[in-house]
Design a protein around this motif. Structure first.
Motif, mmCIF file in Angstrom:
data_model
loop_
_atom_site.group_PDB
_atom_site.id
_atom_site.type_symbol
_atom_site.label_atom_id
_atom_site.label_comp_id
_atom_site.label_asym_id
_atom_site.label_seq_id
_atom_site.Cartn_x
_atom_site.Cartn_y
_atom_site.Cartn_z
ATOM 1 N N LEU A 1 0.841 -1.201 0.000
ATOM 2 C CA LEU A 1 0.000 0.000 0.000
ATOM 3 C C LEU A 1 0.871 1.244 0.000
ATOM 4 O O LEU A 1 1.769 1.384 0.837
ATOM 5 N N LYS A 2 0.588 2.137 -0.964
ATOM 6 C CA LYS A 2 1.342 3.396 -1.069
ATOM 7 C C LYS A 2 0.365 4.557 -1.146
ATOM 8 O O LYS A 2 -0.853 4.353 -1.220
ATOM 9 N N GLY A 3 0.891 5.779 -1.192
ATOM 10 C CA GLY A 3 0.051 6.957 -1.350
ATOM 11 C C GLY A 3 -0.629 6.959 -2.716
ATOM 12 O O GLY A 3 -0.133 6.376 -3.679
ATOM 13 N N ARG A 4 -1.767 7.646 -2.805
ATOM 14 C CA ARG A 4 -2.598 7.611 -4.014
ATOM 15 C C ARG A 4 -1.849 8.037 -5.270
ATOM 16 O O ARG A 4 -2.065 7.502 -6.352
ATOM 17 N N SER A 5 -0.951 9.005 -5.155
ATOM 18 C CA SER A 5 -0.267 9.524 -6.352
ATOM 19 C C SER A 5 0.704 8.506 -6.961
ATOM 20 O O SER A 5 1.239 8.730 -8.038
ATOM 21 N N ASN A 6 0.938 7.389 -6.262
ATOM 22 C CA ASN A 6 1.796 6.333 -6.813
ATOM 23 C C ASN A 6 1.057 5.431 -7.801
ATOM 24 O O ASN A 6 1.667 4.589 -8.448
ATOM 25 N N TYR A 7 -0.279 5.595 -7.876
ATOM 26 C CA TYR A 7 -1.080 4.728 -8.745
ATOM 27 C C TYR A 7 -1.630 5.520 -9.933
ATOM 28 O O TYR A 7 -2.020 6.678 -9.789
ATOM 29 N N LEU A 8 -1.673 4.877 -11.089
ATOM 30 C CA LEU A 8 -2.245 5.485 -12.282
ATOM 31 C C LEU A 8 -3.732 5.772 -12.037
ATOM 32 O O LEU A 8 -4.454 4.935 -11.497
ATOM 33 N N CYS A 9 -4.195 6.980 -12.420
ATOM 34 C CA CYS A 9 -5.596 7.367 -12.255
ATOM 35 C C CYS A 9 -6.302 7.193 -13.595
ATOM 36 O O CYS A 9 -5.973 7.888 -14.568
ATOM 37 N N LEU A 10 -7.270 6.291 -13.657
ATOM 38 C CA LEU A 10 -7.966 6.008 -14.918
ATOM 39 C C LEU A 10 -8.802 7.200 -15.379
ATOM 40 O O LEU A 10 -8.943 7.450 -16.577
#
Length: 655
Positions: free
Chosen positions: A105-114
């Motif tokens: 689990l990481k901070g939201r900005s580490n994941y691609l936003c669809l």
């Protein structure tokens, strides 16, 4: 069936990962199990090669309660999730009769936003959204990165930036990611059901072990809104990094460019009066910042204070107005509004914090060649925050190869908000310190050489004698040198000098990506690698490619570092020794990490050379030396050169 013993479990796990059991690892596992069972706190120093990951994973998995493991580096997160945890879980399954689940689990900005990927990013200058794929020239680096991201989005299962290889630039990633403040929320977003960040959170909620990073742990502690799932055990690996990571998360910044972006984003979404007020406040702040000179602000100057209060009040008005005004011409209004709200809220919170002028904050001006002036605010100390938020309601294990400075754990303990070991009291977290040593025979495998004959380094000016010494040592070692420098300027000067004197390849940080530099350094024994801070703790090159580690000087904080000097002054005003508590502790931690680059495997041999006579001559030298691995110690330059030449000859004979 009888419950399996900890030694049985550890043996099964070590066998599964192809390792060797170490006495230190067994001691560590037993101490972790005891701390977890007693709901107590433990600081454990485990030297390189101990196998500390299994030393805490096995007792944590055996305990059966949910565990959060927070690490500082991406490399260790990947090692845990891709190698250690899968093998350990499988190895322990027959003994535990269960198969613990784990998740990252990481901070939201580490994941691609669809949503950002498919609908476009809100544009600052004009209304609505723009298609970043159309806007970027396909032949440009940005365009190529964005096209790769679009292709990757169809095949990735995690959407995690770190799973994309090769990676993309920060600029490209910012086009298809959002911060938690900018996120629409799963229920309001058309892509909420497929969201990668939400999926990661859901996996974490049901996992027995959640692997995260120090930054997310800090956000969880500071912001009050829980990000991590409820857990009974917290393990902080690479714990020597925690204070600086928490400080980073708790630091606020304001600069004119950031304020102007917020103005542009909000202008179309609020009434003219609110927009004009924010624009006027922005212009006033920009005028003040044009005259800003770098350095600490003991008190917020009057002109800056007025500018900050105007910004704070105008931002508050805009935040209120953003909730009520609707502009029919704006496309995908929710996304545009959310980004504008995030920008203005950030301005408001930092301006308010700066205007309040808390005695527990340090404020300073910074000037950047590219981005101009900014005003920054950071906590004078995070120890109170950590004591209150970290050690309540759960057992905490903190581990690292470098926690024992100057011979005990109390220095690091104090920075974490802990009283000296053994101190009793109702509101004082009780903790134990344990040093499980290292499997390496440091006195036989390494030499600590201090160049006592050199001149004491000054703040400025070339160090001709140091460069001569460095060239002689590199020549004796046959290359094989990791050069750790206190500044980029010093690293560049040394690289330039040695490239002109000899034919050994000299790699310099900044001339290539860090991963590529380390790979090239490891591949050719004659190669040297010079660089600064990230190399002090980011290089793991066992074998003959790294047989000489050089530190150009003791890495004290710069005297003009606003935060460090403020912390030092605060300790002195409280009756303590500010230099030892702040500057010497900072230097000891870095030197211990730097010296730890030398011996990474059982067969490694070499020399750590410190080209700063203060390590031998100054009163604090013994404290710093006591923080380093127990190498054989000498100030004899001929002895150092002879040893390096012998190690080089031995390595060449084995090649």
């Amino acid at each position: 069936m009888t419950k399996p013993s900890l030694p049985e479990l550890l043996h099964a796990a070590v066998t599964a990962v192809g390792g060797t059991e170490r006495p230190g690892q067994v001691s560590m596992a037993e101490a972790v199990a005891e701390a977890v069972d007693d709901n107590a706190h433990l600081l454990v120093q485990a030297g390189t090669g101990t196998g500390k990951s299994l030393g805490y994973l096995v007792p944590a998995l055996a305990h059966g309660e949910r565990v959060v493991v927070a690490t500082a580096t991406l490399a260790l997160q990947r090692q845990l999730v891709e190698r250690d945890l899968p093998r350990t879980v499988e190895a322990l399954h027959p003994l535990l009769r269960r198969r613990p689940q784990f998740a990252m689990l990481k901070g939201r900005s580490n994941y691609l936003c669809l949503h950002r990927l498919h609908e476009g990013a809100p544009q600052d200058e004009e209304e609505g959204l723009f298609d970043q794929f159309e806007a970027a020239a396909p032949s440009s680096k940005l365009g190529q990165d964005l096209l790769r991201l679009r292709d990757w989005s169809d095949e990735t299962e995690t959407g995690d930036r770190d799973d994309m290889t090769p990676g993309v630039s920060d600029r490209a990633w910012s086009q298809i990611s959002v911060s938690s403040r900018e996120c629409l929320g799963a229920t309001k977003c058309a892509y909420g059901a497929e969201c990668f960040a939400e999926a990661a959170r859901e996996r974490a909620k049901t996992a027995d072990v959640v692997v995260t990073n120090h930054a997310l742990l800090a956000i969880d502690a500071i912001e009050g809104a829980p990000v991590l799932p409820k857990h009974e055990v917290l393990i902080v690996d690479e714990a020597h990094e925690l204070v600086s990571r928490v400080t980073g998360v708790a630091t606020g910044e304001l600069n004119p460019g950031q304020v102007n972006r917020a103005v542009r984003r909000a202008a179309k979404l609020v009434n003219e009066k609110a927009a004009d007020a924010l624009m006027t406040a922005s212009e006033g702040f920009e005028r003040v910042m044009e005259l800003a000179l770098p350095g600490r602000l003991e008190e917020v100057p009057e002109d800056l204070g007025y500018a900050l209060m105007a910004l704070r009040d105008a931002a508050r008005t805009v935040i209120t107005a953003l909730g009520g005004t609707r502009d029919k011409s704006v496309q995908d209004e929710d996304a545009v509004r959310k980004q504008a709200m995030a920008s203005v809220e950030s301005i408001h919170s930092v301006a308010e914090r700066l205007a309040q002028g808390s005695e527990y904050d340090v404020v300073w001006y910074e000037r950047h060649d590219r981005f101009g002036a900014s005003v920054r605010v950071a906590p004078l100390s995070v120890s109170g925050l950590l004591r209150e938020k970290l050690f309540a309601d759960r057992s905490v294990v903190l581990t690292s190869a470098t926690l024992k400075l100057g011979g005990d754990f109390n220095g690091v303990g104090a920075s974490l908000g802990l009283a000296p070991e053994g101190t009793a009291g109702d509101d004082i977290p009780q903790w134990k310190g344990l040093d499980v040593g290292s499997p390496f025979d440091y006195p036989r495998q390494g030499i600590l050489y201090v160049a006592r004959h050199l001149a004491t380094p000054g703040r400025e000016g070339s160090r001709t004698d140091m460069l001569d010494e460095l060239a002689e040592l590199v020549e004796a070692a046959g290359g094989r040198t990791l050069g750790l420098f206190s500044s980029m300027r010093a690293a560049q000067a040394a690289a330039e000098e040695l490239r002109g004197r000899q034919d050994k390849p000299i790699l310099l940080q900044g001339e290539e990506t860090l991963g590529e530099l380390i790979k090239n350094f490891a591949a050719d024994p004659e190669t040297c690698l010079f660089g600064t801070l990230s190399l002090w703790q980011g290089v793991d090159v066992p074998g003959p490619s790294c047989q000489l580690v050089v530190m150009d000087r003791i890495p004290f904080p710069r005297p003009d570092d606003p935060l460090m000097s403020a912390r030092q002054k605060a300790v002195e005003e409280a009756g303590g020794n500010g230099f030892m508590a702040v500057a010497a502790t900072h230097a000891a931690l870095l030197m211990a990490q730097g010296a730890g680059r030398l011996v990474r495997a059982m067969g490694d041999k070499g020399v750590v050379a410190v080209l700063d006579p203060r390590l031998a001559n100054a009163r604090y030298g013994s404290y710093l030396r006591a923080s380093l691995p127990d190498f054989w110690y000498t100030t004899d330059r001929n002895q150092a050169r002879r040893s390096l030449a012998a190690i080089d000859a031995s390595a060449k004979a084995a090649e």
